[in-house]
Write a protein that holds these residues in place. Structure first.
Motif, mmCIF file in Angstrom:
data_model
loop_
_atom_site.group_PDB
_atom_site.id
_atom_site.type_symbol
_atom_site.label_atom_id
_atom_site.label_comp_id
_atom_site.label_asym_id
_atom_site.label_seq_id
_atom_site.Cartn_x
_atom_site.Cartn_y
_atom_site.Cartn_z
ATOM 1 N N GLY A 1 0.783 -1.234 0.000
ATOM 2 C CA GLY A 1 0.000 0.000 0.000
ATOM 3 C C GLY A 1 0.808 1.272 0.000
ATOM 4 N N GLU A 2 2.068 1.213 -0.407
ATOM 5 C CA GLU A 2 2.902 2.410 -0.366
ATOM 6 C C GLU A 2 2.286 3.524 -1.206
ATOM 7 O OE1 GLU A 2 7.504 3.772 -1.275
ATOM 8 O OE2 GLU A 2 6.752 1.851 -1.980
ATOM 9 N N GLY A 3 2.111 4.722 -0.569
ATOM 10 C CA GLY A 3 1.580 5.868 -1.278
ATOM 11 C C GLY A 3 0.089 5.830 -1.506
ATOM 12 N N ARG A 4 -0.639 4.938 -0.807
ATOM 13 C CA ARG A 4 -2.088 4.803 -0.982
ATOM 14 C C ARG A 4 -2.798 4.911 0.365
ATOM 15 N NH1 ARG A 4 -4.002 5.257 -6.241
ATOM 16 N NH2 ARG A 4 -2.210 4.784 -7.559
ATOM 17 N N ASP B 1 3.005 13.127 1.449
ATOM 18 C CA ASP B 1 3.420 13.608 2.763
ATOM 19 C C ASP B 1 2.573 14.772 3.246
ATOM 20 O OD1 ASP B 1 4.572 15.013 0.556
ATOM 21 O OD2 ASP B 1 5.899 16.052 1.948
ATOM 22 N N ARG B 2 1.957 15.512 2.336
ATOM 23 C CA ARG B 2 1.142 16.664 2.734
ATOM 24 C C ARG B 2 -0.158 16.234 3.395
ATOM 25 N NH1 ARG B 2 -0.732 20.470 -2.080
ATOM 26 N NH2 ARG B 2 -1.668 18.464 -2.633
ATOM 27 N N SER B 3 -0.769 15.160 2.919
ATOM 28 C CA SER B 3 -2.055 14.717 3.458
ATOM 29 C C SER B 3 -1.919 13.642 4.530
ATOM 30 C CB SER B 3 -2.931 14.178 2.321
ATOM 31 O OG SER B 3 -2.301 13.076 1.681
ATOM 32 N N ALA B 4 -0.744 13.017 4.633
ATOM 33 C CA ALA B 4 -0.597 11.884 5.560
ATOM 34 C C ALA B 4 -0.828 12.308 7.010
ATOM 35 C CB ALA B 4 0.790 11.258 5.398
ATOM 36 N N TRP C 1 -15.826 14.639 2.639
ATOM 37 C CA TRP C 1 -15.549 14.974 1.237
ATOM 38 C C TRP C 1 -14.227 15.734 1.217
ATOM 39 C CZ3 TRP C 1 -20.391 15.140 3.328
ATOM 40 C CH2 TRP C 1 -21.401 14.402 2.691
ATOM 41 N N ILE C 2 -13.234 15.154 0.597
ATOM 42 C CA ILE C 2 -11.896 15.742 0.575
ATOM 43 C C ILE C 2 -11.476 15.950 -0.888
ATOM 44 C CG2 ILE C 2 -9.472 15.442 1.220
ATOM 45 C CD1 ILE C 2 -10.427 13.597 3.455
ATOM 46 N N PRO C 3 -11.042 17.149 -1.283
ATOM 47 C CA PRO C 3 -10.575 17.346 -2.672
ATOM 48 C C PRO C 3 -9.443 16.380 -3.013
ATOM 49 C CG PRO C 3 -10.821 19.458 -1.547
ATOM 50 C CD PRO C 3 -10.970 18.399 -0.494
ATOM 51 N N ALA C 4 -9.549 15.797 -4.193
ATOM 52 C CA ALA C 4 -8.506 14.847 -4.618
ATOM 53 C C ALA C 4 -7.149 15.523 -4.662
ATOM 54 C CB ALA C 4 -8.861 14.264 -5.990
ATOM 55 N N ALA C 5 -7.126 16.813 -5.010
ATOM 56 C CA ALA C 5 -5.852 17.528 -5.077
ATOM 57 C C ALA C 5 -5.211 17.675 -3.705
ATOM 58 C CB ALA C 5 -6.066 18.909 -5.698
ATOM 59 N N SER D 1 -3.278 14.175 -2.824
ATOM 60 C CA SER D 1 -1.981 13.923 -3.463
ATOM 61 C C SER D 1 -1.709 14.980 -4.512
ATOM 62 C CB SER D 1 -1.964 12.524 -4.108
ATOM 63 O OG SER D 1 -0.786 12.318 -4.854
ATOM 64 N N ARG D 2 -0.466 15.421 -4.631
ATOM 65 C CA ARG D 2 -0.081 16.377 -5.678
ATOM 66 C C ARG D 2 -0.085 15.720 -7.047
ATOM 67 N NH1 ARG D 2 3.558 16.647 -1.528
ATOM 68 N NH2 ARG D 2 3.761 18.577 -0.347
ATOM 69 N N SER D 3 0.053 14.406 -7.082
ATOM 70 C CA SER D 3 0.150 13.685 -8.350
ATOM 71 C C SER D 3 -1.174 13.676 -9.067
ATOM 72 C CB SER D 3 0.606 12.236 -8.087
ATOM 73 O OG SER D 3 0.468 11.450 -9.245
ATOM 74 N N PRO D 4 -1.161 13.793 -10.449
ATOM 75 C CA PRO D 4 -2.405 13.664 -11.208
ATOM 76 C C PRO D 4 -3.076 12.315 -11.000
ATOM 77 C CG PRO D 4 -0.655 14.539 -12.578
ATOM 78 C CD PRO D 4 -0.020 14.091 -11.305
#
Length: 507
Positions: free
Chosen positions: A367-370, A401-404, A493-497, A500-503
């Protein structure tokens, strides 16, 4: 410009395309010989009428190669739709004073079939001349002279097409030479090593930078010789990918170690794209090799620094937890608050450990990064002998790292409250999480079942304010809660952006 002047200018441009000065009119000589025999005339001519003269491309029975245009019978014949006939020029007011009538060759009879190109432009005539008056031509002679005129035009049109083709080929060859020269000049000014290959993969060009980098003599790396410049360990993969690109036309890209003229191997990024013709067939490959050795060393140094910094931050979490535990033992009255604070600190530590830079032996098991990966870390203390008690399904969006950190605090608080007051306080209690994509947002439903009836909070304690801070301020989302008889129901409800910064954050 007058209509006549425009016509003459157009005629002059058209005549120039026939390249009449090049000579080589043997076929036309045969035509004039046949015309003279057919019409029983001593003279036969193929004439092209120009601005100031009429030129004889072929002639039978006369030696002159041209005459002034104002003496030309053909200048009249070419403007006629049918065969132009003058039975006795000495009696015709248009020609009676003509020097070719009053003097040699003393023209009396003239018959000319017009030479007209496919666009209707008059060029001249195929004519027969006699020094004796004649009533005209027989039907066969008329027909034959017209056929000979058409044959002359076929000969001239073929000559023009050949000349245009030769001109076009020369122009194309010059364009190719100019393009090749420009390409080589451009390639030699580039900092990258540039090469090209034929459709079958044969390398036939390397720029100056290639020879400067490798130090080999020109031509040594042509064909398949280029592979010898790569590290032996990298050659099999380089060949495999190159053969795949040749077979499929896919772009070629690989990182390999290339031998520098110093003898050292340096990391290089190799890329190539196919050039295709109008039918989509590969006609050439253009590639580059870029020295990335310094960048790779820089990245490796940054990774070492990042691992060291992350390790120290993890130690700080451990030290803080230890200080909290020591303070609680010295002051039992703060034990409950200290335990809550230590748990939150440990949750932050788990979040940091999940998203921090890892070495090859320290990656999370899965689950790395998920999202589900960090939830496994946060909910690990709430498993029992039957397995997980917090079950999640649906999407598994990316996090960083911003949302973790806010996610760790949020779900730690939810799990802690569920263990103290909600579904996890009862052995049969469970929590179900559903994660779904809702437009540009990630929706998370938290539903508790099997615990005591949910009781609405009468006030907003620290835990509630912490959850609100995490969701609304740090993640830019929103939250609703419903205290149902069967347990708490919470929707996020959390914005997808924000996740994660990634598309790929919504993937």
């Amino acid at each position: 410009m007058a209509e006549g002047s425009r016509l003459e200018a157009d005629r002059a441009a058209l005549i120039a395309h026939y390249d009449l000065d090049a000579g080589g009119f043997a076929t036309l000589d045969q035509i004039t010989d046949f015309a003279a025999a057919l019409c029983e005339a001593p003279i036969a001519l193929v004439s092209i009428v120009e601005a100031d003269r009429q030129r004889f491309l072929a002639r039978t029975g006369v030696d002159v190669e041209e005459t002034p245009r104002d003496l030309s019978f053909c200048a009249h014949a070419m403007l006629d739709d049918a065969i132009f006939i003058v039975p006795d020029a000495s009696l015709d007011p248009r020609f009676a004073d003509n020097a070719l009538v009053t003097g040699a060759p003393r023209i009396r009879f003239y018959a000319g079939a017009p030479l007209v190109d496919g666009d209707g432009m008059p060029l001249g005539a195929v004519s027969v001349v006699d020094d004796k008056p004649r009533a005209g031509l027989t039907d066969v002679q008329r027909q034959g002279l017209s056929l000979l005129a058409r044959q002359v035009m076929l000969e001239l049109e073929g000559r023009r097409r050949d000349r245009e083709m030769i001109t076009r080929q020369a122009r194309d060859a010059q364009a190719v030479a100019d393009s090749d020269r420009m390409f080589r000049t451009l390639a030699d000014t580039m900092p990258q090593m540039v090469w090209s290959a034929l459709p079958d993969g044969y390398n036939d060009y390397f720029n100056a930078r290639w020879y400067e980098f490798t130090g080999v003599a020109q031509g040594i790396t042509d064909g398949e010789g280029w592979s010898a410049m790569f590290h032996p360990e990298d050659q099999p993969l380089a060949w495999k990918r190159w053969r795949h690109s040749l077979a499929t036309g896919d772009p070629y890209e690989i990182e390999y170690r290339m031998q520098h003229h110093s003898g050292d191997y340096r990391w290089t990024l190799g890329r190539a794209l196919p050039i295709r013709d109008e039918e989509g067939q590969v006609v050439r490959w253009i590639g580059t090799c870029t020295d990335i050795n310094d960048q790779i060393l820089m990245v490796e140094e940054r990774e070492v620094i990042a691992h060291e910094l992350s390790h120290r931050i993890k130690n700080i979490f451990s030290v803080i937890s230890g200080l909290i535990g020591l303070s609680a033992r010295q002051h039992p009255e703060i034990q409950v608050a200290a335990d809550d604070l230590r748990d939150r600190i440990m949750a932050l530590g788990r979040a940091h450990d999940f998203v921090r830079p890892h070495g090859p032996n320290s990656h999370p098991d899965q689950g790395e990064g998920r999202l589900w990966g960090i939830l496994d870390q946060i909910f690990a203390p709430y498993r029992d002998s039957d397995g997980a008690r917090i079950l999640y399904s649906g999407e598994n969006p990316a996090i960083d790292d911003r949302s973790a950190t806010p996610l760790a605090l949020l779900f730690h608080e939810l799990a802690t409250n569920a263990a103290k007051y909600g579904a996890l306080s009862e052995p049969a209690g469970r929590v179900h999480m559903l994660v779904a994509i809702d437009g540009r947002e990630i929706r998370i439903d938290w539903r508790e079942e099997g615990g005591p009836p949910a009781v609405p909070a009468m006030d907003h304690g620290f835990g509630s304010r912490l959850m609100q801070l995490s969701v609304e301020r740090q993640l830019g989302g929103r939250m609703t809660r419903d205290w149902r008889p069967e347990g708490l129901s919470l929707c996020l409800w959390i914005p997808a952006a924000s996740m994660s910064r990634s598309p790929a954050g919504m993937a």
